[in-house]
Design a protein around this motif. Structure first.
Motif, PDB file in Angstrom:
ATOM      1  N   ALA A   1       0.965  -1.048   0.057  1.00  0.00           N
ATOM      2  CA  ALA A   1      -0.059  -0.042   0.028  1.00  0.00           C
ATOM      3  C   ALA A   1       0.905   1.197   0.192  1.00  0.00           C
ATOM      4  N   HIS A   2       0.491   2.257  -0.811  1.00  0.00           N
ATOM      5  CA  HIS A   2       1.483   3.316  -0.639  1.00  0.00           C
ATOM      6  C   HIS A   2       1.146   4.145   0.433  1.00  0.00           C
ATOM      7  N   ILE A   3       2.115   4.150   1.241  1.00  0.00           N
ATOM      8  CA  ILE A   3       2.026   4.847   2.654  1.00  0.00           C
ATOM      9  C   ILE A   3       3.524   5.417   2.407  1.00  0.00           C
ATOM     10  N   PRO A   4       3.333   6.808   2.541  1.00  0.00           N
ATOM     11  CA  PRO A   4       4.412   7.534   2.254  1.00  0.00           C
ATOM     12  C   PRO A   4       5.920   7.320   3.148  1.00  0.00           C
ATOM     13  N   SER A   5       5.397   7.516   4.578  1.00  0.00           N
ATOM     14  CA  SER A   5       6.630   7.369   5.424  1.00  0.00           C
ATOM     15  C   SER A   5       5.992   6.977   6.723  1.00  0.00           C
ATOM     16  N   ALA A   6       6.878   6.920   7.807  1.00  0.00           N
ATOM     17  CA  ALA A   6       6.391   6.283   9.146  1.00  0.00           C
ATOM     18  C   ALA A   6       5.314   7.434   9.674  1.00  0.00           C
ATOM     19  N   ASN A   7       5.407   8.741   9.291  1.00  0.00           N
ATOM     20  CA  ASN A   7       4.610   9.795   9.571  1.00  0.00           C
ATOM     21  C   ASN A   7       3.053   9.565   9.252  1.00  0.00           C
ATOM     22  N   ASP A   8       2.653   8.562   8.130  1.00  0.00           N
ATOM     23  CA  ASP A   8       1.515   8.382   7.575  1.00  0.00           C
ATOM     24  C   ASP A   8       0.884   6.998   8.235  1.00  0.00           C
ATOM     25  N   ILE A   9       1.456   6.466   9.224  1.00  0.00           N
ATOM     26  CA  ILE A   9       1.015   5.253   9.562  1.00  0.00           C
ATOM     27  C   ILE A   9      -0.161   5.564  10.567  1.00  0.00           C
ATOM     28  N   ASN A  10      -1.235   4.701  10.309  1.00  0.00           N
ATOM     29  CA  ASN A  10      -2.400   5.314  11.306  1.00  0.00           C
ATOM     30  C   ASN A  10      -3.234   4.057  11.456  1.00  0.00           C
ATOM     31  N   GLU A  11      -4.186   4.122  12.323  1.00  0.00           N
ATOM     32  CA  GLU A  11      -5.124   3.020  12.543  1.00  0.00           C
ATOM     33  C   GLU A  11      -5.611   2.125  11.507  1.00  0.00           C
ATOM     34  N   GLU A  12      -5.871   2.992  10.380  1.00  0.00           N
ATOM     35  CA  GLU A  12      -6.514   2.342   8.930  1.00  0.00           C
ATOM     36  C   GLU A  12      -5.387   1.335   8.503  1.00  0.00           C
ATOM     37  N   ASN A  13      -4.051   1.819   8.446  1.00  0.00           N
ATOM     38  CA  ASN A  13      -3.023   0.998   7.586  1.00  0.00           C
ATOM     39  C   ASN A  13      -2.029   0.232   8.300  1.00  0.00           C
ATOM     40  N   ILE A  14      -2.271   0.284   9.793  1.00  0.00           N
ATOM     41  CA  ILE A  14      -1.297  -0.276  10.556  1.00  0.00           C
ATOM     42  C   ILE A  14      -1.155  -2.080  10.427  1.00  0.00           C
ATOM     43  N   ALA A  15      -2.221  -2.515   9.589  1.00  0.00           N
ATOM     44  CA  ALA A  15      -2.144  -3.866   9.222  1.00  0.00           C
ATOM     45  C   ALA A  15      -1.000  -3.992   8.418  1.00  0.00           C
ATOM     46  N   TYR A  16      -0.768  -3.043   7.521  1.00  0.00           N
ATOM     47  CA  TYR A  16       0.626  -3.490   6.599  1.00  0.00           C
ATOM     48  C   TYR A  16       1.615  -3.479   7.263  1.00  0.00           C
ATOM     49  N   VAL A  17       1.751  -2.560   8.353  1.00  0.00           N
ATOM     50  CA  VAL A  17       3.029  -2.582   9.179  1.00  0.00           C
ATOM     51  C   VAL A  17       3.131  -3.881  10.143  1.00  0.00           C
ATOM     52  N   SER A  18       2.092  -4.269  10.600  1.00  0.00           N
ATOM     53  CA  SER A  18       1.997  -5.511  11.330  1.00  0.00           C
ATOM     54  C   SER A  18       2.451  -6.647  10.514  1.00  0.00           C
ATOM     55  N   ALA A  19       1.998  -6.514   9.290  1.00  0.00           N
ATOM     56  CA  ALA A  19       2.396  -7.734   8.160  1.00  0.00           C
ATOM     57  C   ALA A  19       3.890  -7.624   7.807  1.00  0.00           C
ATOM     58  N   VAL A  20       4.385  -6.497   7.927  1.00  0.00           N
ATOM     59  CA  VAL A  20       5.876  -6.328   7.297  1.00  0.00           C
ATOM     60  C   VAL A  20       6.667  -7.042   8.635  1.00  0.00           C
ATOM     61  N   TRP A  21       6.092  -6.590   9.887  1.00  0.00           N
ATOM     62  CA  TRP A  21       6.923  -7.269  10.930  1.00  0.00           C
ATOM     63  C   TRP A  21       6.661  -8.737  11.225  1.00  0.00           C
ATOM     64  N   ALA A  22       5.627  -9.179  10.878  1.00  0.00           N
ATOM     65  CA  ALA A  22       5.144 -10.654  10.952  1.00  0.00           C
ATOM     66  C   ALA A  22       6.055 -11.228   9.848  1.00  0.00           C
ATOM     67  N   ALA A  23       6.389 -10.694   8.698  1.00  0.00           N
ATOM     68  CA  ALA A  23       7.470 -11.242   7.734  1.00  0.00           C
ATOM     69  C   ALA A  23       8.636 -11.532   8.048  1.00  0.00           C
ATOM     70  N   ILE A  24       9.181 -10.621   8.934  1.00  0.00           N
ATOM     71  CA  ILE A  24      10.654 -10.199   9.239  1.00  0.00           C
ATOM     72  C   ILE A  24      11.232 -11.575   9.649  1.00  0.00           C
ATOM     73  N   PRO A  25      10.671 -12.394  10.808  1.00  0.00           N
ATOM     74  CA  PRO A  25      11.422 -13.539  11.302  1.00  0.00           C
ATOM     75  C   PRO A  25      11.403 -14.426   9.962  1.00  0.00           C
ATOM     76  N   GLU A  26      10.482 -14.760   9.185  1.00  0.00           N
ATOM     77  CA  GLU A  26      10.474 -15.599   8.252  1.00  0.00           C
ATOM     78  C   GLU A  26      11.632 -15.304   7.153  1.00  0.00           C
ATOM     79  N   ILE A  27      11.898 -14.143   6.802  1.00  0.00           N
ATOM     80  CA  ILE A  27      12.726 -13.541   5.686  1.00  0.00           C
ATOM     81  C   ILE A  27      14.035 -13.596   6.450  1.00  0.00           C
ATOM     82  N   ALA A  28      14.184 -13.184   7.716  1.00  0.00           N
ATOM     83  CA  ALA A  28      15.564 -13.500   8.364  1.00  0.00           C
ATOM     84  C   ALA A  28      15.907 -14.992   8.284  1.00  0.00           C
ATOM     85  N   LYS A  29      15.193 -15.841   8.636  1.00  0.00           N
ATOM     86  CA  LYS A  29      15.472 -17.236   8.528  1.00  0.00           C
ATOM     87  C   LYS A  29      15.661 -17.624   7.428  1.00  0.00           C
TER      88      LYS A  29
END
Ligand code: AMP
Ligand code: ZN
Length: 113
Positions: A44-72
């Motif tokens: 989703a086109h979220i310009p920067s951390a300044n634009d994270i909000n309750e509506e798009n936070i699921a995308y940020v959660s999804a990024v962090w959920a992917a991080i352990p898998e990618i690191a592995k």
């Protein structure tokens, strides 16, 4: 939209993909700063951390959920890694689409430069 990372997500600009699901795309940084350096972006086109909000936070959660898998998958999960978000001019952000740098394969100093 004239956004580099939106074009990478759509495939208009080629990238070396390392991970993808319905909300997240991850690809190798073109100028790696570590032996393993992946850029992780929300689909989703979220310009920067300044634009994270309750509506798009699921995308940020999804990024962090992917991080352990990618690191592995990169083989850096056991020794560790660094995740960086640059926001705005002082943060060193050069692409206006929220992204997280996942870097590993070497040790990083602290405090950050
Ligand atoms: P930032 O400076 O935090 O905005 O990070 C942008 C990152 O995108 C930098 O590390 C660049 O090397 C990387 N980058 C720019 N263009 C490309 C591209 N076409 N493919 C992969 N990485 C890119
Ligand atoms: Zn974008």
């Amino acid at each position: 939209m004239n956004c580099l990372f939106c074009k990478i997500i759509s495939g208009e600009i080629p990238s070396k993909k390392v991970f993808e699901n319905d909300m997240v795309y991850a690809f190798r940084d073109i100028e790696p700063q570590a032996p393993e350096h992946v850029v992780i972006v929300p689909k989703a086109h979220i310009p920067s951390a300044n634009d994270i909000n309750e509506e798009n936070i699921a995308y940020v959660s999804a990024v962090w959920a992917a991080i352990p898998e990618i690191a592995k998958s990169l083989g850096i999960d056991q020794k560790g890694y660094r995740v960086v978000n640059n926001c705005g001019e002082d943060g060193g952000q050069t692409v206006g689409h929220l992204h997280f740098h996942l870097m590993g394969g070497r040790s990083f100093g602290w405090p950050a430069g």
